[in-house]
Scaffold this motif. Structure first.
Motif, mmCIF file in Angstrom:
data_model
loop_
_atom_site.group_PDB
_atom_site.id
_atom_site.type_symbol
_atom_site.label_atom_id
_atom_site.label_comp_id
_atom_site.label_asym_id
_atom_site.label_seq_id
_atom_site.Cartn_x
_atom_site.Cartn_y
_atom_site.Cartn_z
ATOM 1 N N GLY A 40 -37.611 29.833 -14.942
ATOM 2 C CA GLY A 40 -38.152 29.995 -13.614
ATOM 3 C C GLY A 40 -39.360 29.158 -13.264
ATOM 4 N N PRO A 41 -40.442 29.193 -14.066
ATOM 5 C CA PRO A 41 -41.650 28.462 -13.654
ATOM 6 C C PRO A 41 -41.400 26.980 -13.400
ATOM 7 C CG PRO A 41 -42.159 30.002 -15.414
ATOM 8 C CD PRO A 41 -40.672 30.017 -15.272
ATOM 9 N N GLY A 42 -40.771 26.305 -14.335
ATOM 10 C CA GLY A 42 -40.512 24.880 -14.153
ATOM 11 C C GLY A 42 -39.514 24.606 -13.054
ATOM 12 N N PHE A 43 -38.488 25.441 -12.947
ATOM 13 C CA PHE A 43 -37.459 25.226 -11.937
ATOM 14 C C PHE A 43 -38.016 25.456 -10.536
ATOM 15 C CE2 PHE A 43 -33.728 26.720 -9.464
ATOM 16 C CZ PHE A 43 -32.985 25.547 -9.515
ATOM 17 N N ARG A 44 -38.823 26.508 -10.375
ATOM 18 C CA ARG A 44 -39.408 26.773 -9.055
ATOM 19 C C ARG A 44 -40.308 25.625 -8.616
ATOM 20 N NH1 ARG A 44 -40.006 32.029 -11.189
ATOM 21 N NH2 ARG A 44 -42.208 31.604 -11.638
ATOM 22 N N THR A 45 -41.088 25.065 -9.557
ATOM 23 C CA THR A 45 -41.960 23.943 -9.223
ATOM 24 C C THR A 45 -41.144 22.749 -8.757
ATOM 25 O OG1 THR A 45 -43.640 24.662 -10.817
ATOM 26 C CG2 THR A 45 -43.684 22.356 -10.146
ATOM 27 N N TRP A 46 -40.069 22.449 -9.488
ATOM 28 C CA TRP A 46 -39.204 21.335 -9.090
ATOM 29 C C TRP A 46 -38.558 21.605 -7.739
ATOM 30 C CZ3 TRP A 46 -34.033 21.475 -7.928
ATOM 31 C CH2 TRP A 46 -33.443 20.235 -7.652
ATOM 32 N N LEU A 47 -38.090 22.836 -7.522
ATOM 33 C CA LEU A 47 -37.393 23.178 -6.285
ATOM 34 C C LEU A 47 -38.322 23.052 -5.085
ATOM 35 C CD1 LEU A 47 -34.699 24.196 -5.132
ATOM 36 C CD2 LEU A 47 -35.538 26.549 -5.472
ATOM 37 N N GLN A 48 -39.555 23.521 -5.232
ATOM 38 C CA GLN A 48 -40.524 23.402 -4.129
ATOM 39 C C GLN A 48 -40.801 21.953 -3.806
ATOM 40 O OE1 GLN A 48 -43.683 25.684 -5.864
ATOM 41 N NE2 GLN A 48 -42.927 27.640 -5.092
ATOM 42 N N ARG A 49 -40.942 21.135 -4.850
ATOM 43 C CA ARG A 49 -41.204 19.723 -4.633
ATOM 44 C C ARG A 49 -40.000 19.045 -3.980
ATOM 45 N NH1 ARG A 49 -42.740 18.652 -9.389
ATOM 46 N NH2 ARG A 49 -40.802 17.778 -10.201
ATOM 47 N N TYR A 50 -38.818 19.409 -4.439
ATOM 48 C CA TYR A 50 -37.595 18.810 -3.875
ATOM 49 C C TYR A 50 -37.459 19.140 -2.384
ATOM 50 C CZ TYR A 50 -32.666 18.056 -2.880
ATOM 51 O OH TYR A 50 -31.490 17.653 -2.298
ATOM 52 N N VAL A 51 -37.689 20.416 -2.051
ATOM 53 C CA VAL A 51 -37.568 20.816 -0.661
ATOM 54 C C VAL A 51 -38.604 20.102 0.203
ATOM 55 C CG1 VAL A 51 -37.799 22.760 0.933
ATOM 56 C CG2 VAL A 51 -36.518 23.055 -1.195
ATOM 57 N N ALA A 52 -39.820 20.007 -0.320
ATOM 58 C CA ALA A 52 -40.894 19.370 0.450
ATOM 59 C C ALA A 52 -40.635 17.871 0.647
ATOM 60 C CB ALA A 52 -42.236 19.583 -0.253
ATOM 61 N N GLU A 53 -40.103 17.225 -0.378
ATOM 62 C CA GLU A 53 -39.978 15.777 -0.315
ATOM 63 C C GLU A 53 -38.641 15.308 0.268
ATOM 64 O OE1 GLU A 53 -40.608 14.449 -4.266
ATOM 65 O OE2 GLU A 53 -42.744 14.928 -4.297
ATOM 66 N N GLU A 54 -37.581 16.060 0.005
ATOM 67 C CA GLU A 54 -36.237 15.576 0.346
ATOM 68 C C GLU A 54 -35.655 16.255 1.591
ATOM 69 O OE1 GLU A 54 -34.941 13.126 -1.231
ATOM 70 O OE2 GLU A 54 -36.417 13.017 -2.839
ATOM 71 N N MET A 55 -36.175 17.434 1.951
ATOM 72 C CA MET A 55 -35.556 18.178 3.029
ATOM 73 C C MET A 55 -36.359 18.061 4.326
ATOM 74 S SD MET A 55 -33.032 19.269 1.290
ATOM 75 C CE MET A 55 -32.226 20.457 2.339
#
Length: 300
Positions: A285-300
């Motif tokens: 969870g911790p690492g995946f959530r960090t990646w997911l937040q970054r992905y949404v912010a940068e790619e979406m």
């Protein structure tokens, strides 16, 4: 009602579907074996049954479902390789599935619908009430729906279905129940059921989700039930018969579920289930959530 009812110990898991919505992935791999993070969906369902005290599990399978049996069997070659590597953590995970429960299998020779799949379980179940768990619905273990349903069946007898309120425009995707309130806010009396009605024809927005606790009289009714919607023998049609009677297997109650449910029967919902469960894992969870937040912010 206050008299005691037989203890429920058997669970039936229909697993004969072709998984056409997930082609080509399910061309050679059963849809129940598709991974949800790092476990196949079917293992979550068996774990739920065991957690509710059901240690006798019957899977109703079909052709090309042999991997289900292999998954819940011992794999001595793999276990030996992990033992030689002293990989105790992975060894425990491999053995976990084979030690979960006493699992039996029966083939549904012809794909005649959910009602027919349940009827295939009659010789194994006998004259006891039993649970049915559909593999497309994963219920979060923190929300013990099946255990509550078993308790309701113990108080009232008859059969119990799991219900969930959905948006009116979604009701055509589900079986739908007409209900009456009871003294328990989470329990309703089911007075009628209809399979996948159009929104204008639906008696409510209470959808039946994939958990049932059934009186064995359901088998007698299923034997007399003609094919219904889709040319299949519908479990909903047989439950409608039970809902109409106070005796011979009735009544039918519903537990209104407001907890966490993961629908893996649809590709989009399957992906959402993986993301939600991965986010909640302590190890991922911790690492995946960090990646997911970054992905949404940068790619979406």
């Amino acid at each position: 009602m206050s008299h005691a009812h037989p203890r429920i110990s058997k669970a039936v898991i229909p697993a004969a579907g072709l998984g056409t919505r997930f082609l080509p992935a399910t061309k050679a791999t059963p849809k129940e074996m598709l991974p949800v993070v790092d476990k196949p969906a079917i293992q979550y369902v068996v774990e739920e049954a065991v957690s509710a005290g059901l240690d006798d599990v019957l899977m109703v399978t079909g052709r090309n479902k042999r991997p289900l049996e292999d998954h819940f069997d011992r794999n001595y070659e793999l276990e030996s390789a992990l033992e030689k590597k002293a990989d105790a953590e992975r060894l425990a995970k491999v053995r976990e599935s084979s030690d979960l429960a006493m699992i039996h299998y029966v083939r549904q020779g012809d794909p005649k619908g959910l009602g027919h799949a349940v009827l295939c379980a009659a010789p194994h179940v006998g004259e006891e009430p039993f649970a049915v768990l559909l593999g497309d619905d994963l219920i979060d273990p923190r929300d013990p729906l099946l255990q509550q349903m078993i308790e309701v069946q113990g108080r009232h007898g008859g059969s119990v279905v799991a219900l969930m309120e959905v948006e009116p425009e979604q009701i055509h995707l589900y079986g739908c129940a007409a209900v009456e309130a009871t003294a328990d806010s989470d329990v309703v009396r089911v007075t009628g059921l209809v399979e996948k009605p159009e929104p204008a024809d639906a008696p409510s927005n209470y959808a039946i989700i994939g958990r049932y606790v059934l009186d064995p009289h359901i088998f007698e009714i299923l034997r007399r039930t003609e094919p219904g919607r889709g040319g299949e023998i519908q479990l909903t049609d047989a439950l409608q018969r039970l809902a109409e009677t106070e005796t011979a297997g009735g009544p039918v109650h519903g537990v209104v579920f407001k907890g966490r449910r993961y629908d893996t029967g649809d590709r989009g919902d399957y992906l959402r289930a993986i993301v939600r469960l991965a986010c909640e894992r302590e190890d991922l969870g911790p690492g995946f959530r960090t990646w997911l937040q970054r992905y949404v912010a940068e790619e979406m």
